[in-house]
Design a protein around this motif. Structure first.
Motif, PDB file in Angstrom:
ATOM      1  N   ARG A  32      20.536  23.716  45.206  1.00  0.00           N
ATOM      2  CA  ARG A  32      20.612  25.172  45.190  1.00  0.00           C
ATOM      3  C   ARG A  32      20.966  25.659  43.795  1.00  0.00           C
ATOM      4  NH1 ARG A  32      23.409  28.408  47.247  1.00  0.00           N
ATOM      5  NH2 ARG A  32      22.008  29.790  48.370  1.00  0.00           N
ATOM      6  N   VAL A  33      20.299  26.728  43.378  1.00  0.00           N
ATOM      7  CA  VAL A  33      20.599  27.356  42.098  1.00  0.00           C
ATOM      8  C   VAL A  33      20.920  28.826  42.341  1.00  0.00           C
ATOM      9  CG1 VAL A  33      19.720  28.004  39.824  1.00  0.00           C
ATOM     10  CG2 VAL A  33      19.109  25.775  40.801  1.00  0.00           C
ATOM     11  N   HIS A  34      22.122  29.216  41.995  1.00  0.00           N
ATOM     12  CA  HIS A  34      22.528  30.620  42.084  1.00  0.00           C
ATOM     13  C   HIS A  34      22.481  31.181  40.669  1.00  0.00           C
ATOM     14  CE1 HIS A  34      25.511  33.767  43.913  1.00  0.00           C
ATOM     15  NE2 HIS A  34      24.546  34.327  43.201  1.00  0.00           N
ATOM     16  N   ALA A  35      21.529  32.070  40.420  1.00  0.00           N
ATOM     17  CA  ALA A  35      21.340  32.645  39.090  1.00  0.00           C
ATOM     18  C   ALA A  35      22.158  33.923  38.938  1.00  0.00           C
ATOM     19  CB  ALA A  35      19.865  32.935  38.846  1.00  0.00           C
ATOM     20  N   PHE A  36      22.933  33.996  37.866  1.00  0.00           N
ATOM     21  CA  PHE A  36      23.716  35.186  37.536  1.00  0.00           C
ATOM     22  C   PHE A  36      23.205  35.771  36.228  1.00  0.00           C
ATOM     23  CE2 PHE A  36      26.574  33.126  40.460  1.00  0.00           C
ATOM     24  CZ  PHE A  36      27.220  34.179  41.106  1.00  0.00           C
ATOM     25  N   ILE A  37      23.024  37.078  36.223  1.00  0.00           N
ATOM     26  CA  ILE A  37      22.613  37.788  35.023  1.00  0.00           C
ATOM     27  C   ILE A  37      23.751  38.714  34.627  1.00  0.00           C
ATOM     28  CG2 ILE A  37      20.899  39.340  33.999  1.00  0.00           C
ATOM     29  CD1 ILE A  37      19.094  38.332  36.473  1.00  0.00           C
ATOM     30  N   ILE A  38      24.221  38.586  33.397  1.00  0.00           N
ATOM     31  CA  ILE A  38      25.309  39.426  32.908  1.00  0.00           C
ATOM     32  C   ILE A  38      24.720  40.545  32.064  1.00  0.00           C
ATOM     33  CG2 ILE A  38      27.327  39.500  31.405  1.00  0.00           C
ATOM     34  CD1 ILE A  38      28.121  36.802  32.405  1.00  0.00           C
ATOM     35  N   SER A  39      25.017  41.796  32.477  1.00  0.00           N
ATOM     36  CA  SER A  39      24.414  42.962  31.842  1.00  0.00           C
ATOM     37  C   SER A  39      25.489  43.953  31.415  1.00  0.00           C
ATOM     38  CB  SER A  39      23.427  43.634  32.814  1.00  0.00           C
ATOM     39  OG  SER A  39      22.822  44.753  32.223  1.00  0.00           O
ATOM     40  N   TRP A  40      25.129  44.840  30.493  1.00  0.00           N
ATOM     41  CA  TRP A  40      26.068  45.844  29.981  1.00  0.00           C
ATOM     42  C   TRP A  40      25.280  47.080  29.562  1.00  0.00           C
ATOM     43  CZ3 TRP A  40      24.809  41.146  28.035  1.00  0.00           C
ATOM     44  CH2 TRP A  40      24.159  41.112  26.801  1.00  0.00           C
ATOM     45  N   LYS A  41      25.951  48.014  28.926  1.00  0.00           N
ATOM     46  CA  LYS A  41      25.336  49.280  28.538  1.00  0.00           C
ATOM     47  C   LYS A  41      23.997  49.066  27.824  1.00  0.00           C
ATOM     48  CE  LYS A  41      25.916  53.075  25.240  1.00  0.00           C
ATOM     49  NZ  LYS A  41      26.761  53.614  24.139  1.00  0.00           N
ATOM     50  N   GLY A  42      22.976  49.756  28.312  1.00  0.00           N
ATOM     51  CA  GLY A  42      21.658  49.707  27.700  1.00  0.00           C
ATOM     52  C   GLY A  42      20.815  48.516  28.083  1.00  0.00           C
ATOM     53  N   MET A  43      21.312  47.659  28.969  1.00  0.00           N
ATOM     54  CA  MET A  43      20.604  46.428  29.310  1.00  0.00           C
ATOM     55  C   MET A  43      20.023  46.430  30.718  1.00  0.00           C
ATOM     56  SD  MET A  43      20.439  44.246  26.860  1.00  0.00           S
ATOM     57  CE  MET A  43      20.952  44.446  25.152  1.00  0.00           C
ATOM     58  N   GLN A  44      20.041  47.563  31.407  1.00  0.00           N
ATOM     59  CA  GLN A  44      19.575  47.596  32.796  1.00  0.00           C
ATOM     60  C   GLN A  44      18.139  47.122  32.923  1.00  0.00           C
ATOM     61  OE1 GLN A  44      19.682  51.430  34.705  1.00  0.00           O
ATOM     62  NE2 GLN A  44      18.983  50.637  36.675  1.00  0.00           N
ATOM     63  N   ARG A  45      17.254  47.624  32.057  1.00  0.00           N
ATOM     64  CA  ARG A  45      15.840  47.266  32.153  1.00  0.00           C
ATOM     65  C   ARG A  45      15.632  45.772  31.931  1.00  0.00           C
ATOM     66  NH1 ARG A  45      12.411  48.928  35.100  1.00  0.00           N
ATOM     67  NH2 ARG A  45      12.275  46.715  35.559  1.00  0.00           N
TER      68      ARG A  45
END
Length: 296
Positions: A32-45
């Protein structure tokens, strides 16, 4: 009593069943691979694009995000909003809290790949086929820890090398490493420097491999949006939580990456670089000799 033909059929059937069990069962388990994406201001797209790309490949996808106006952001997978003052360290801690099971693959939203699906699948394959992997990461084009600096030895013919360090742009951890990092406090390390060091020190102290895959390259912009001095101070406080064995391993790894013998304290080294830029009477040649002007 069974005939010879019946016996042959039964044996053939048994062999086929055993082969199917080996392919689909215990001898070839799904990782199993649980992918996490870390985002911040201006990175939504960018975060949304990455979530779209990994959604069909990862078993779980979670985006940890923040913004200045606390507006809700959505996309494929689970989107978790956290305070805007949280930097990498606290967001990483949230990843640890939200992790379900299996391998944790963590991706910074400003990273780029031509094929995120291939990244997920290569990550999965490595943990399935290579025993005792603690940390795996692809190559990153802009990386403070270049391969020539951290490479220990090649481990196979597929351009996979054991390394002394990899950073947190795109990287993954086994379930045992996730459990260990979950035991640490991140209130002292909002910036998040040294998280990868802790994972690697634990891995190597426990006979787990730390690998970099040179066949996959991630694109990443230069620069960072926070102060190096503060990040270094927080990192030192974070390291105080490590066990004696982990601390010893950390010292060995950092000395391997800094063979020039300069101070390994990140705060002190940053101050030395700043001092070298401002010195008038200190000869440039001597500064270069001692590595003060070298890029980290």
């Amino acid at each position: 009593m069974c005939s010879v033909d019946e016996d042959r059929f039964a044996i053939t059937t048994l062999i086929w069943l055993l082969d199917m069990k080996k392919i689909a069962g215990h001898d070839n388990p799904h990782v199993r691979v649980h992918a996490f994406i870390i985002s911040w201001k201006g990175m939504q797209r960018r975060a949304s694009d990455i979530a779209d790309a990994v959604f069909e490949f990862a078993d779980d996808v979670t985006v940890i995000y923040s913004n200045e106006d606390d507006s809700i952001e959505t996309g494929k997978g689970h989107w978790i909003q956290v305070p805007n003052e949280w930097f990498y360290g606290k967001k990483f801690e949230e990843c640890l809290r939200r992790h379900t099971s299996g391998v944790m693959l963590q991706i910074q939203a400003d990273a780029s790949s031509r094929d995120w699906g291939a990244v997920v699948e290569k990550c999965r394959k490595t943990y399935r086929t290579q025993p005792n992997v603690g940390v795996w990461a692809p190559n990153v084009d802009f990386n403070a820890w270049g391969t020539e600096r951290v490479s220990i030895r090649r481990v196979d013919s597929a351009e996979t090398v054991a390394v002394a360090n990899t950073d947190g742009v795109v990287w993954s951890m086994s379930e045992s490493v996730v459990r260990r990092l979950s035991e640490l406090a991140y209130d002292v390390n909002n910036m998040g420097w040294g998280v990868e060091w802790a994972a690697i020190a634990y891995s190597m102290a426990n006979n787990l491999l730390v690998l970099r895959d040179l066949s996959i390259t991630i694109l990443h912009p230069k620069g960072s949006g926070y102060g190096r001095h503060t990040a270094g101070v927080q990192m030192d406080a974070f390291f105080a939580q490590l066990t004696v064995q982990e601390s010893i391993q950390l010292d060995v790894l950092r000395k391997y990456c800094h063979p020039d013998g300069l101070l390994h304290n990140a705060t002190a080294k940053g101050l030395l670089r700043a001092l070298a830029k401002k010195m008038v009477r200190y000869p440039h040649s001597l500064a270069s000799k001692f590595g003060i002007l070298q890029r980290t």
